[in-house]
Design a protein around this motif. Structure first.
Motif, PDB file in Angstrom:
ATOM      1  N   LEU A 175       0.836  -1.196   0.000  1.00 64.19           N
ATOM      2  CA  LEU A 175       0.000   0.000   0.000  1.00 64.19           C
ATOM      3  C   LEU A 175       0.871   1.247   0.000  1.00 64.19           C
ATOM      4  CD1 LEU A 175      -2.639  -1.055   2.694  1.00 64.19           C
ATOM      5  CD2 LEU A 175      -2.859  -1.236   0.205  1.00 64.19           C
ATOM      6  N   THR A 176       0.280   2.382  -0.268  1.00 62.88           N
ATOM      7  CA  THR A 176       1.025   3.634  -0.218  1.00 62.88           C
ATOM      8  C   THR A 176       1.454   3.924   1.219  1.00 62.88           C
ATOM      9  OG1 THR A 176      -0.953   4.975   0.158  1.00 62.88           O
ATOM     10  CG2 THR A 176      -0.318   4.527  -2.136  1.00 62.88           C
ATOM     11  N   PHE A 177       2.455   4.805   1.373  1.00 62.74           N
ATOM     12  CA  PHE A 177       2.949   5.155   2.700  1.00 62.74           C
ATOM     13  C   PHE A 177       1.832   5.727   3.557  1.00 62.74           C
ATOM     14  CE2 PHE A 177       4.573   8.488   5.534  1.00 62.74           C
ATOM     15  CZ  PHE A 177       5.396   7.736   6.350  1.00 62.74           C
ATOM     16  N   GLU A 178       1.035   6.622   2.970  1.00 62.12           N
ATOM     17  CA  GLU A 178      -0.056   7.240   3.742  1.00 62.12           C
ATOM     18  C   GLU A 178      -1.074   6.206   4.188  1.00 62.12           C
ATOM     19  OE1 GLU A 178       1.109   8.319   0.919  1.00 62.12           O
ATOM     20  OE2 GLU A 178       2.008  10.262   1.448  1.00 62.12           O
ATOM     21  N   GLN A 219      -0.517   2.963   4.707  1.00 57.84           N
ATOM     22  CA  GLN A 219       0.087   2.145   5.761  1.00 57.84           C
ATOM     23  C   GLN A 219       0.074   2.879   7.096  1.00 57.84           C
ATOM     24  OE1 GLN A 219       3.815   0.136   4.909  1.00 57.84           O
ATOM     25  NE2 GLN A 219       3.471   0.296   2.717  1.00 57.84           N
TER      26      GLN A 219
END
Length: 283
Positions: A63-66, A68
């Motif tokens: 998933l994207t950092f945001e 996660q």
């Protein structure tokens, strides 16, 4: 590591006591034929708990950092809520644990082997799922991978050994005192996990104030130093803390500690009934 050891010890001991009570009661009831079904339920609970822990660890990857950070922060706050509920619940019910399990097991025995397996699954599975979530949140908060797992493994191993000694009648343990003092320490641990969850939500852009630091003592307490690692492992202390993290920490730890102390030590005290009788059953 210390916090995860304590979580592993506390939750593992509760699970070990539950298993010991169930096994001893089935044996004393002359229904040894139900032991395989009971162990099937216990084993299934262990597998489900491990699968849940693996899902928490590996599920958000990709998933994207945001995303996660949003998932990690949200689950950390959920873990704090469950941990707080568990602390208060166990402090109140530790003395009646055996009686409650006996009553539920009587109903399950009357319904057959499948009901016994299901009852064991639910009783032990709850502890396992809680442990997986708490340990995952603790590991995320410390930012390490090996030390939290090692601490948790040592805590669980100690709990299994202590549970076996209690079952054999070799150790007498006052559950009320044990869960009271460990619960008090876990309040501080939960506050650190809450602070970490708030920081994750700030990094995800859900909460504001990521650039507003209440203090930054990184030069005095370098994050890579052994004492910073110790503080992070014990109370999830971070040298750079935002104002929102600091407010959340104090807003949780002060009222929770006061209410826990009043609930645990302010109630009328009764003569202690230690665990570890010759029959091996917790009081």
């Amino acid at each position: 590591m210390v916090a995860n050891y304590l979580i592993g010890l506390r939750e593992g001991l509760e699970a070990a006591l539950v298993v010991g009570i169930l096994v001893a009661y089935v044996v004393r009831s002359g229904r040894r034929d139900l032991l395989p079904a009971l162990w099937v339920g216990v084993g299934t609970a262990a597998v489900v708990s491990l699968a849940f822990g693996a899902l928490l660890t590996f599920g958000p990857r990709g998933l994207t950092f945001e995303a996660q950070e949003a998932i990690g922060g949200s689950l950390s706050i959920v873990a704090v809520g469950l941990l707080t509920w568990m602390i208060f619940w166990m402090a109140r019910t530790a003395r009646n644990l055996r009686a409650n399990l006996h009553h539920r097991l009587d109903d399950a025995i009357g319904a057959g082997a499948e009901a016994v397996a299901l009852m064991a699954l639910l009783a032990v599975g709850r502890e396992g799922l809680e442990t997986a979530l708490f340990l995952w949140a603790g590991a995320q908060a410390t930012g390490a991978s090996t030390a939290p797992l090692l601490g948790a493994a040592l805590g669980l191993a100690t709990a299994v050994l202590l549970g076996w000694l209690v079952y054999r009648g070799a150790v007498r343990l006052d559950l009320r005192v044990f869960f009271a003092w460990t619960g008090l320490f876990l309040v501080v641990v939960a506050a650190g996990v809450l602070s970490y969850g708030v920081h994750d939500l700030q990094e995800a852009g859900i909460l504001p104030g990521l650039d507003r630091l209440a203090f930054d003592v990184s030069t005095t307490i370098p994050p890579s130093s052994w004492y910073a690692t110790l503080l992070k492992g014990v109370v999830n202390f971070t040298p750079a803390t935002t104002w929102l993290q600091l407010v959340a920490w104090w807003a949780y730890v002060v009222p929770t500690t006061v209410f826990f102390v009043r609930t645990t030590w302010g109630a009328p005290r009764h003569p202690a009934r230690p665990v570890g009788t010759p029959a091996g059953l917790p009081a």
